[in-house]
Design a protein around this motif. Structure first.
Motif, PDB file in Angstrom:
ATOM      1  N   PHE A   1     126.039  12.196 -24.095  1.00 59.22           N
ATOM      2  CA  PHE A   1     124.808  11.530 -24.216  1.00 59.22           C
ATOM      3  C   PHE A   1     124.110  12.208 -25.568  1.00 59.22           C
ATOM      4  CE2 PHE A   1     120.193  11.879 -23.588  1.00 59.22           C
ATOM      5  CZ  PHE A   1     119.772  10.617 -23.542  1.00 59.22           C
ATOM      6  N   LEU A   2     123.480  11.468 -26.404  1.00 57.60           N
ATOM      7  CA  LEU A   2     122.813  12.201 -27.706  1.00 57.60           C
ATOM      8  C   LEU A   2     121.468  11.331 -27.836  1.00 57.60           C
ATOM      9  CD1 LEU A   2     125.469  12.221 -30.678  1.00 57.60           C
ATOM     10  CD2 LEU A   2     124.971  14.142 -29.054  1.00 57.60           C
ATOM     11  N   GLU A   3     120.666  12.508 -28.319  1.00 59.44           N
ATOM     12  CA  GLU A   3     119.411  12.218 -28.627  1.00 59.44           C
ATOM     13  C   GLU A   3     119.425  11.726 -29.874  1.00 59.44           C
ATOM     14  OE1 GLU A   3     115.511  14.088 -27.626  1.00 59.44           O
ATOM     15  OE2 GLU A   3     117.086  15.512 -26.351  1.00 59.44           O
TER      16      GLU A   3
ATOM     17  N   ARG B   1     122.472  16.225 -34.395  1.00 61.35           N
ATOM     18  CA  ARG B   1     123.012  16.162 -33.147  1.00 61.35           C
ATOM     19  C   ARG B   1     124.689  15.843 -33.243  1.00 61.35           C
ATOM     20  NH1 ARG B   1     121.218  19.221 -30.805  1.00 61.35           N
ATOM     21  NH2 ARG B   1     121.987  18.691 -28.638  1.00 61.35           N
TER      22      ARG B   1
ATOM     23  N   ASP C   1     115.812   5.455 -28.642  1.00 63.68           N
ATOM     24  CA  ASP C   1     115.539   7.083 -28.358  1.00 63.68           C
ATOM     25  C   ASP C   1     117.082   8.004 -28.433  1.00 63.68           C
ATOM     26  OD1 ASP C   1     112.772   6.610 -27.996  1.00 63.68           O
ATOM     27  OD2 ASP C   1     112.911   6.372 -26.181  1.00 63.68           O
ATOM     28  N   PHE C   2     117.851   7.003 -28.015  1.00 68.56           N
ATOM     29  CA  PHE C   2     119.234   7.997 -27.468  1.00 68.56           C
ATOM     30  C   PHE C   2     120.306   7.170 -27.864  1.00 68.56           C
ATOM     31  CE2 PHE C   2     118.269   5.612 -23.680  1.00 68.56           C
ATOM     32  CZ  PHE C   2     119.372   5.137 -23.068  1.00 68.56           C
TER      33      PHE C   2
ATOM     34  N   THR D   1     125.922  16.586 -22.046  1.00 72.18           N
ATOM     35  CA  THR D   1     126.094  15.910 -20.991  1.00 72.18           C
ATOM     36  C   THR D   1     127.279  15.016 -21.413  1.00 72.18           C
ATOM     37  OG1 THR D   1     123.822  15.893 -20.116  1.00 72.18           O
ATOM     38  CG2 THR D   1     125.500  13.810 -19.352  1.00 72.18           C
TER      39      THR D   1
ATOM     40  N   VAL E   1     118.929  14.225 -19.103  1.00 72.98           N
ATOM     41  CA  VAL E   1     120.092  13.434 -18.551  1.00 72.98           C
ATOM     42  C   VAL E   1     121.175  14.410 -18.185  1.00 72.98           C
ATOM     43  CG1 VAL E   1     121.649  11.593 -19.017  1.00 72.98           C
ATOM     44  CG2 VAL E   1     119.378  11.559 -20.049  1.00 72.98           C
TER      45      VAL E   1
ATOM     46  N   LEU F   1     121.906   3.167 -18.951  1.00 77.87           N
ATOM     47  CA  LEU F   1     120.525   4.175 -19.009  1.00 77.87           C
ATOM     48  C   LEU F   1     119.325   3.666 -19.294  1.00 77.87           C
ATOM     49  CD1 LEU F   1     122.595   6.662 -21.416  1.00 77.87           C
ATOM     50  CD2 LEU F   1     122.047   6.761 -19.199  1.00 77.87           C
ATOM     51  N   GLU F   2     119.433   2.539 -20.045  1.00 76.61           N
ATOM     52  CA  GLU F   2     118.141   1.696 -20.373  1.00 76.61           C
ATOM     53  C   GLU F   2     117.289   1.051 -18.728  1.00 76.61           C
ATOM     54  OE1 GLU F   2     118.364  -0.058 -24.662  1.00 76.61           O
ATOM     55  OE2 GLU F   2     119.197  -1.337 -23.074  1.00 76.61           O
TER      56      GLU F   2
ATOM     57  N   GLU G   1     115.954   4.372 -17.458  1.00 75.41           N
ATOM     58  CA  GLU G   1     114.656   4.466 -17.879  1.00 75.41           C
ATOM     59  C   GLU G   1     113.500   3.603 -17.558  1.00 75.41           C
ATOM     60  OE1 GLU G   1     114.777   5.888 -22.752  1.00 75.41           O
ATOM     61  OE2 GLU G   1     114.937   3.647 -22.378  1.00 75.41           O
TER      62      GLU G   1
ATOM     63  N   ARG H   1     105.639   6.637 -20.691  1.00 75.97           N
ATOM     64  CA  ARG H   1     106.804   6.125 -21.228  1.00 75.97           C
ATOM     65  C   ARG H   1     107.901   7.120 -20.873  1.00 75.97           C
ATOM     66  NH1 ARG H   1     108.780   7.461 -26.149  1.00 75.97           N
ATOM     67  NH2 ARG H   1     110.202   5.894 -27.015  1.00 75.97           N
ATOM     68  N   VAL H   2     108.831   6.862 -20.447  1.00 78.70           N
ATOM     69  CA  VAL H   2     109.911   7.671 -20.059  1.00 78.70           C
ATOM     70  C   VAL H   2     111.026   7.906 -21.407  1.00 78.70           C
ATOM     71  CG1 VAL H   2     112.035   7.763 -18.830  1.00 78.70           C
ATOM     72  CG2 VAL H   2     109.810   7.128 -17.658  1.00 78.70           C
ATOM     73  N   ARG H   3     111.168   9.149 -21.458  1.00 82.82           N
ATOM     74  CA  ARG H   3     112.337   9.315 -22.747  1.00 82.82           C
ATOM     75  C   ARG H   3     113.413  10.081 -22.118  1.00 82.82           C
ATOM     76  NH1 ARG H   3     110.212  12.217 -27.973  1.00 82.82           N
ATOM     77  NH2 ARG H   3     112.484  13.139 -28.493  1.00 82.82           N
ATOM     78  N   LEU H   4     114.518   9.782 -22.222  1.00 84.51           N
ATOM     79  CA  LEU H   4     115.652  10.323 -21.661  1.00 84.51           C
ATOM     80  C   LEU H   4     116.219  11.393 -22.978  1.00 84.51           C
ATOM     81  CD1 LEU H   4     117.944   7.448 -20.336  1.00 84.51           C
ATOM     82  CD2 LEU H   4     116.292   9.152 -19.222  1.00 84.51           C
ATOM     83  N   VAL H   5     116.172  12.515 -22.583  1.00 81.53           N
ATOM     84  CA  VAL H   5     116.236  13.611 -23.562  1.00 81.53           C
ATOM     85  C   VAL H   5     117.728  14.436 -23.208  1.00 81.53           C
ATOM     86  CG1 VAL H   5     114.173  13.891 -24.278  1.00 81.53           C
ATOM     87  CG2 VAL H   5     115.000  15.382 -22.509  1.00 81.53           C
ATOM     88  N   GLU H   6     118.506  15.301 -24.137  1.00 79.90           N
ATOM     89  CA  GLU H   6     119.595  16.033 -23.819  1.00 79.90           C
ATOM     90  C   GLU H   6     119.347  17.138 -23.104  1.00 79.90           C
ATOM     91  OE1 GLU H   6     121.710  17.172 -27.518  1.00 79.90           O
ATOM     92  OE2 GLU H   6     121.353  15.136 -28.308  1.00 79.90           O
TER      93      GLU H   6
END
Lengths: 143, 432
Positions: free
Chosen positions: A9-11, A16, A41-42, A65, B375, B387-388, B391, B407-412
């Motif tokens: 998983f990468l933002e 990155r 976003d990712f 991850t 995540v 993943l979407e 979200e 707004r939901v933002r998935l981050v590392e």
């Protein structure tokens, strides 16, 4: 027949991808094939490497991850219609492709393509029945 | 301008005598009718007869939001449901809201105090009050609505949102008093400018802005853009709703209506009452409410008294602008938001140890909430669509729990800063 793919998983942030490759390079791991699926976003980075277990471990230790997924590597004739023939086999067998991407290297006459299909065993059987060559694990890792 | 000159300008000595009388009646009533208070008082060794002076109030135990939650929904009501004519609710820290009730007399008191607040801003029966606070479980809309009617003004119950229509009505009806959150008022001002409205030519004269923290900088902007006098109003549903305290045109704090509420400022850590003028947590005791009296309720709002006599002639103490909270509650577009609400959604979604962060920003005067979710392996999928979907699922759940869009933002992993002890759950980038 099945090979291990490493997914991360990468933002969508600068640096990155560079960091992933640095971690792999630092452990002498060679990338054979890669693809990135991305959204605003990712992204999901998918990798075929020469040492998947080691890659999984070191990337995890580096805080990413990571997950491992089974895929197949298929030899596709390097000529017009080559990929279409392989896809036709899967279509006939009613198998859905989740994603595919090409290898960096290829053999003199053939391109190598990674397939991710839900029903891997059925796909392998269908392809082999039509004489499509699927690479063995060792072949892929030692390319 | 006074609505109730006698009570609003009552000499302090007389006011304190009235407070004591009402406090003692309230204490007796809750002791008799609410098991929760009877137990608390007994544990503290207090009988209603032992409250003989206003200072004795300090010996009584505090009531907290947790107590309200523990007695959900009607456990703290001091009358039977047959005497309750209305309930309101505000969002709680978990799934359950905080519920409050009103008798006919309570609604009457509230209308009186909201009318006082409007009159304090110069309102009369000749005014057109555009009430852009939300109507519903939230107390803002109905609270000011009843006050405006009591005042005899023409109230436009437009509620929140639909900005273009708001501006059209404002123009066509000749709105003179606008009531809404200060951030929404700024938004209205800017949208109006874009539409070519000239507020200087419109009859708007006063704005009563509350339900969220704001600043002197925002006051200057609002007054300049909308060409009105912008005043602060204070209230919380647990105590009553808007009209607990109201700023007068002296703009040096909000008069807390002491014939109905006894305010104290305490040290949030020790619970000690602080000397007048010190900053601390506002604690309020209601002394006239019937359905839902509260004894020493900890509001979690940080402020201080302005003990100076006010040039407006009102004798009731003033509290300064609310400068913060003692807990992690956020107010976003007038809605109370607790990080723990987000946590409960993430736990339900199968995250064993959720790492998340609420990022609040203000863009074009509208608050934006972004929720960062790390995540981890439990949530990660190799497929973009999954993943979407994740979200979207999280966003829908969070929106339904919080009652506002996010707004939901998935981050590392490890993107969200970890701190020693209590995790930091909120980044508030709003400049107010």
């Amino acid at each position: 027949m099945k090979i291990k793919q490493i997914s991360l998983f990468l933002e969508n942030k600068s640096g990155r991808l560079a960091r992933v490759t640095r971690v792999l390079g630092g452990h002498n791991i060679n990338i054979r094939a890669l693809s990135i699926a991305d959204t605003t976003d990712f992204g999901i980075l998918r990798l075929i490497v020469n040492e998947p277990d080691l890659a999984y471990r070191v990337l995890k230790e580096a805080g990413f991850t990571v997950s491992a997924t089974e895929v197949i590597a298929v030899e596709v004739a390097d000529e017009p219609g080559g990929l279409a023939r392989v896809l036709a086999v899967l279509e006939e067998a009613g198998l859905n492709i989740e994603y595919l991407y090409a290898f960096v290297q290829k053999t003199p006459r053939a391109a190598l393509v990674v397939f991710r299909v839900e029903q891997l065993d059925e796909a392998i059987a269908a392809l082999q029945a039509k004489g499509v060559r699927i690479l063995k694990e060792e072949e892929v890792y030692s390319l | 301008m006074y609505w109730d000159r006698e009570n609003e300008t009552m000499p302090r000595e007389q006011l304190q005598a009235l407070q004591l009388e009402r406090l003692r009646l309230t204490i007796e009533r809750v002791y008799r009718n609410v098991p929760f208070y009877r137990e608390r008082f007994t544990k503290a060794g207090i009988k209603p007869s032992s409250v003989r002076s206003l200072e004795d109030l300090r010996r009584l135990p505090f009531t907290t939001k947790q107590d309200l939650r523990d007695n959900y929904p009607f456990g703290l009501f001091a009358v039977s449901m047959s005497d309750v004519v209305r309930v309101h609710a505000s969002s709680g820290t978990t799934g359950k809201p905080t519920v409050v009730g009103y008798t006919k007399n309570d609604i009457n008191t509230w209308a009186e105090l909201a009318a006082r607040s409007l009159a304090c801003a110069g309102g009369t029966k000749f005014d057109v009050v555009q009430n852009a606070y939300g109507y519903g479980l939230f107390t803002g809309g109905l609270g000011l609505h009843y006050g405006a009617e009591r005042l005899g003004a023409a109230v436009v119950p437009v509620s929140g949102g639909n900005t273009r229509r708001q501006l059209m009505l404002m123009q066509d009806f000749g709105t003179t008093i606008l009531t809404c959150t200060p951030s929404y008022a700024l938004y209205l001002a800017e949208e109006g400018q874009k539409m070519g409205l000239d507020f200087k030519k419109m009859p708007l004269k006063a704005g009563i802005f509350g339900a969220e923290p704001w600043s002197e900088r925002m006051r200057r902007q609002l007054e300049e853009k909308l060409d009105l006098v912008a005043l602060d109003i204070y209230g919380l549903s647990e105590i009553m709703g808007p009209g607990v305290a109201m700023e007068c045109p002296a703009k040096e704090g909000m008069h807390i209506f002491e014939d109905h509420f006894i305010p104290e400022i305490i040290d949030p850590d020790t619970g000690e009452v602080l000397p007048a003028g010190s900053e601390g947590e506002l604690v309020i005791t209601t002394i006239t409410k019937e359905a839902f009296p509260l004894i020493r309720y900890r509001t979690r709002d940080i402020t201080r008294f302005n003990p100076e006599p006010c040039p407006c002639g009102r004798t009731h103490l003033r509290i300064r602008r609310i400068t913060g909270r003692t807990d992690d509650m956020l107010i976003i577009r007038g809605v109370n938001v607790f990080p723990s609400q987000v946590e409960s959604v993430l736990l339900e979604s199968g995250e064993t140890e959720p790492h998340y962060l609420l990022v609040v920003d203000r863009k074009g005067n509208l608050d934006q909430l972004e929720i960062w979710v790390e995540v981890g392996e439990e949530l990660f999928s190799d497929k973009v669509r999954q993943l979407e979907d994740l979200e979207q699922r999280l966003r829908e759940r969070i929106e339904s729990v919080l009652g506002i869009s996010a707004r939901v933002r998935l981050v590392e992993p490890n993107t969200i800063p970890r701190s020693e002890g209590k995790a930091r759950r909120v980044v508030d980038r709003r400049e107010i």
